[in-house]
Design a protein around this motif. Sequence first.
Motif, PDB file in Angstrom:
ATOM      1  N   ALA A   1      -7.837   4.469  -4.947  1.00  0.00           N
ATOM      2  CA  ALA A   1      -8.345   4.247  -3.594  1.00  0.00           C
ATOM      3  C   ALA A   1      -8.670   5.545  -2.868  1.00  0.00           C
ATOM      4  O   ALA A   1      -9.433   5.539  -1.896  1.00  0.00           O
ATOM      5  CB  ALA A   1      -7.340   3.432  -2.779  1.00  0.00           C
TER       6      ALA A   1
ATOM      7  N   SER B   1     -13.462   4.188   2.989  1.00  0.00           N
ATOM      8  CA  SER B   1     -12.479   3.398   3.727  1.00  0.00           C
ATOM      9  C   SER B   1     -12.989   1.960   3.889  1.00  0.00           C
ATOM     10  O   SER B   1     -14.122   1.737   4.331  1.00  0.00           O
ATOM     11  CB  SER B   1     -12.242   4.019   5.110  1.00  0.00           C
ATOM     12  OG  SER B   1     -11.333   3.255   5.855  1.00  0.00           O
TER      13      SER B   1
ATOM     14  N   GLN C   1      -8.179  -4.177   1.843  1.00  0.00           N
ATOM     15  CA  GLN C   1      -7.670  -3.281   0.810  1.00  0.00           C
ATOM     16  C   GLN C   1      -7.403  -3.960  -0.533  1.00  0.00           C
ATOM     17  O   GLN C   1      -6.917  -3.321  -1.463  1.00  0.00           O
ATOM     18  CB  GLN C   1      -6.382  -2.612   1.300  1.00  0.00           C
ATOM     19  CG  GLN C   1      -6.584  -1.689   2.490  1.00  0.00           C
ATOM     20  CD  GLN C   1      -7.397  -0.465   2.121  1.00  0.00           C
ATOM     21  OE1 GLN C   1      -7.089   0.238   1.157  1.00  0.00           O
ATOM     22  NE2 GLN C   1      -8.449  -0.193   2.868  1.00  0.00           N
TER      23      GLN C   1
END
Length: 243
Positions: A115, A120, A124
Motif C-alpha cells: 500500500a 491514497s 482500503q
Amino acid sequence: MPLYSDHDSIKTTLDTEGVVVVEGVLCEDETERIGKLYNMMIKGAIETGFRKTEGPITHIVWPSDIVPVLHDTQVYRRLLGLVKSLYGKDMVLDYDMFIDKAPGTSEETQWHQDAAYWPSLPDQRALSCWVAIDRTTEENGCLWYALGSHKSGVRHHQQASHGRRTCDAPHPISCRRSYPVEAGSCILHTGTTLHQSLGNFTSNSHRRGLVMNFKPVSMVDLERAKGFDHGRSPQGKIHYLRY
C-alpha cells in the motif's frame, strides 16, 4: 457457497495475521501450463514489448493482457471467487504480474507494504495473491512476513534503490516468519502486511510467481483516473512488487 471448505479459517487467519496460505489453488497440469507460458514470455517466443523488465528479478506486468486466455484459467477464476467471498462482491482484478527470481540472485527485497506504493484510496480493502509456480524455500527466496503488522496501517517508507521503498524492520523479531510453499499454492496478504524476500542462493532453482492484486472496482476506477495503471500503458504509473 465459499470456494473452500475452510473459508472461515482463511478469513480468521487473514484478519489476525495479515497473511494466509491457501494450498491447491493450481492443479499440477495448470501449474505446468502457466509455467510454460511464462518461459515463452521470458525467452521471447511470446512478445511482451514494454511490459517486461529483465534483470536478476524479471517482471512481466499484465501477462493476462499478453495472453488473454489466462483469464479463463483455474487460478484466475478461483482466486477472484475467493477474494469476492472474503472482501465483497465488488472486488475485481486490479493488476497481475509474473516474477522470476533467477538462481544465483543475491538481490533482496527489503521490508515494505504494498500500500505504500499505491495512491491514497478511501476504501482500503485490497488483497494480494502470490501464486507459486515453483516450489519456494528459504534457499531460493521465499517470502517472509511480519505477522499482525497489517493492523498498524501504512507505515513511513524511505526511497531505496531502483524506485523501491522500504521501512524499518518489524519488531519483535519473533513476529517474522518465512513462508515456503509448494508449487500451486497461494499466499494471500493485505495491502498493509509487511513482507520481504531474500536472495535466491541456489544454483539451479528458479523461483517463479504469479501475482494478482484485487481491489473494489470503484477504487480501481479511482486509480485509473489518477493515471495509475500498474504499467498497463507505457505512460502508466507502476510499482514493481519485487518480492
